[in-house]
Design an enzyme around this catalytic site. Structure first.
Site, PDB file in Angstrom:
ATOM      1  N   ASP A 175       0.865  -1.145  -0.033  1.00 46.08           N
ATOM      2  CA  ASP A 175       0.136   0.162  -0.025  1.00 46.08           C
ATOM      3  C   ASP A 175       0.937   1.406   0.016  1.00 46.08           C
ATOM      4  O   ASP A 175       1.910   1.382  -0.663  1.00 46.08           O
ATOM      5  CB  ASP A 175      -1.039  -0.128   1.292  1.00 46.08           C
ATOM      6  CG  ASP A 175      -2.022   1.051   1.280  1.00 46.08           C
ATOM      7  OD1 ASP A 175      -3.132   0.876   0.290  1.00 46.08           O
ATOM      8  OD2 ASP A 175      -1.898   2.116   2.011  1.00 46.08           O
ATOM      9  N   TYR A 216      -2.733  11.240   2.260  1.00 46.66           N
ATOM     10  CA  TYR A 216      -3.461  11.300   1.068  1.00 46.66           C
ATOM     11  C   TYR A 216      -3.437  12.825   0.849  1.00 46.66           C
ATOM     12  O   TYR A 216      -3.564  13.264  -0.632  1.00 46.66           O
ATOM     13  CB  TYR A 216      -4.927  10.829   1.163  1.00 46.66           C
ATOM     14  CG  TYR A 216      -4.893   9.342   1.447  1.00 46.66           C
ATOM     15  CD1 TYR A 216      -5.136   8.606   0.266  1.00 46.66           C
ATOM     16  CD2 TYR A 216      -4.901   8.540   2.495  1.00 46.66           C
ATOM     17  CE1 TYR A 216      -5.154   7.323   0.422  1.00 46.66           C
ATOM     18  CE2 TYR A 216      -4.729   7.335   2.710  1.00 46.66           C
ATOM     19  CZ  TYR A 216      -4.870   6.407   1.608  1.00 46.66           C
ATOM     20  OH  TYR A 216      -4.910   5.114   1.447  1.00 46.66           O
ATOM     21  N   HIS A 244      -6.439  -7.163  -1.461  1.00 45.29           N
ATOM     22  CA  HIS A 244      -5.275  -5.913  -1.139  1.00 45.29           C
ATOM     23  C   HIS A 244      -4.520  -6.416   0.162  1.00 45.29           C
ATOM     24  O   HIS A 244      -3.371  -6.092   0.382  1.00 45.29           O
ATOM     25  CB  HIS A 244      -6.090  -4.689  -0.715  1.00 45.29           C
ATOM     26  CG  HIS A 244      -5.229  -3.774  -0.729  1.00 45.29           C
ATOM     27  ND1 HIS A 244      -4.609  -3.004  -1.758  1.00 45.29           N
ATOM     28  CD2 HIS A 244      -4.857  -3.025   0.502  1.00 45.29           C
ATOM     29  CE1 HIS A 244      -3.827  -2.192  -1.067  1.00 45.29           C
ATOM     30  NE2 HIS A 244      -4.042  -1.782   0.144  1.00 45.29           N
TER      31      HIS A 244
END
Length: 293
Positions: A105, A212, A268
């Site tokens: 990730d 982010y 994931h």
């Protein structure tokens, strides 16, 4: 990370402190395991012990903003170049010139950036379910399905509301997001207790979101792909709910020396769902590098 003797301490890097776990012989090859959102060093528990058993010096930092690591406030403190320098400083703190880097990730995004921009510090790179940032920037806009899968990124740009939602009801939304995108039973009560303790550290939720939010302050398009000098192995769960397989394929195509391994039933969270398979692939790849093959 309970099988072997693990040391935990704050390590000063790049003007901050990273709360880091380490084990294995001091003269063993250095392996860095870099976690992503919204995990912490605990996420590598199964791979970490397996690598220590094979004689590697395994170092698992909590990335800036996570757990007990420093949480600087400015958004620019969470850009890739700044975070990459954390890892470079960490490598040097162990008296090494380079490391074997494994990332999942956001930890994988940092790995991509290191291997692309600072290749001298990366002996070999293993990526778990995250595309090269330039590939994501250039490819995702042309795939409407990926827009939908990436909608949470836009939501995270909002002020205050994401923090409120993620914190409420003892982080129930974060727990649901992890469990909903993984196979049933992947994360048990112990796992979630550890993660919730990490999220409860003051400032952690905002700091995690700032990874982010800092995307607005950097240009992913111009990040080159790793050249032949840094071999890359991508492990990819085909059932990833947030990232399309096309991104993985295009990422490998850009590498000077890359290979993609698909794990058909994995999501994931492949390193949690299929820990033995993931550990075996990582070990095999690192040993190939060590033997020069």
């Amino acid at each position: 990370m309970d099988t072997y003797k693990w040391t935990k301490r704050l390590i000063g890097v790049n003007g901050i402190d990273l709360y880091t776990e380490m084990a294995g012989p001091e003269k063993g090859e250095l392996v860095l395991l870099l976690h992503g959102f919204p995990e912490c060093s605990y996420g590598w528990k199964k791979q970490a012990d397996a690598l220590v058993e094979q004689g590697y010096r395994v170092v698992v930092p909590n990335m800036r903003g996570y757990s007990k690591s420093s949480k600087p406030e400015p958004l620019e403190a969470y850009t890739l170049d700044v975070i990459a320098k954390d890892i470079i400083s960490l490598i040097r703190s162990f008296g090494c010139e380079k490391a074997l880097v494994v990332g999942h990730d956001w930890g994988g995004v940092v790995g991509w950036f290191l291997a692309s921009v600072y290749p001298d510090f990366v002996q070999k790179l293993v990526i778990l379910n995250v595309p090269h940032p330039a590939v994501f920037a250039k490819t995702a806009p042309f795939y409407p399905l990926q827009w939908l899968k990436s909608a949470y990124i836009f939501f995270f740009q909002l002020p205050f509301l994401p923090e409120w939602l993620l914190k409420r009801n003892e982080y129930s939304l974060l727990e649901k997001l992890m469990k909903a995108t993984a196979h049933p039973g992947t994360f048990d009560e112990k796992d979630m207790r550890v993660y919730k303790e990490a999220w409860a550290e003051k400032g952690t939720v905002t700091a995690m979101l700032n990874w982010y939010r800092a995307m607005r302050q950097q240009d992913f398009f111009d990040i080159s792909a790793p050249g032949p000098a840094v071999p890359v192995r991508m492990l990819w769960g085909r059932k990833d709910a947030t990232l399309s397989l096309i991104l993985a394929k295009k990422s490998v195509e850009q590498c000077g020396n890359g290979q993609l391994v698909l794990i058909d039933e994995a999501t994931h969270w492949l390193h949690h769902e299929y820990p033995e398979i993931v550990s075996a692939w990582i070990s095999r790849f690192l040993k190939e590098e060590a033997s020069g093959s």
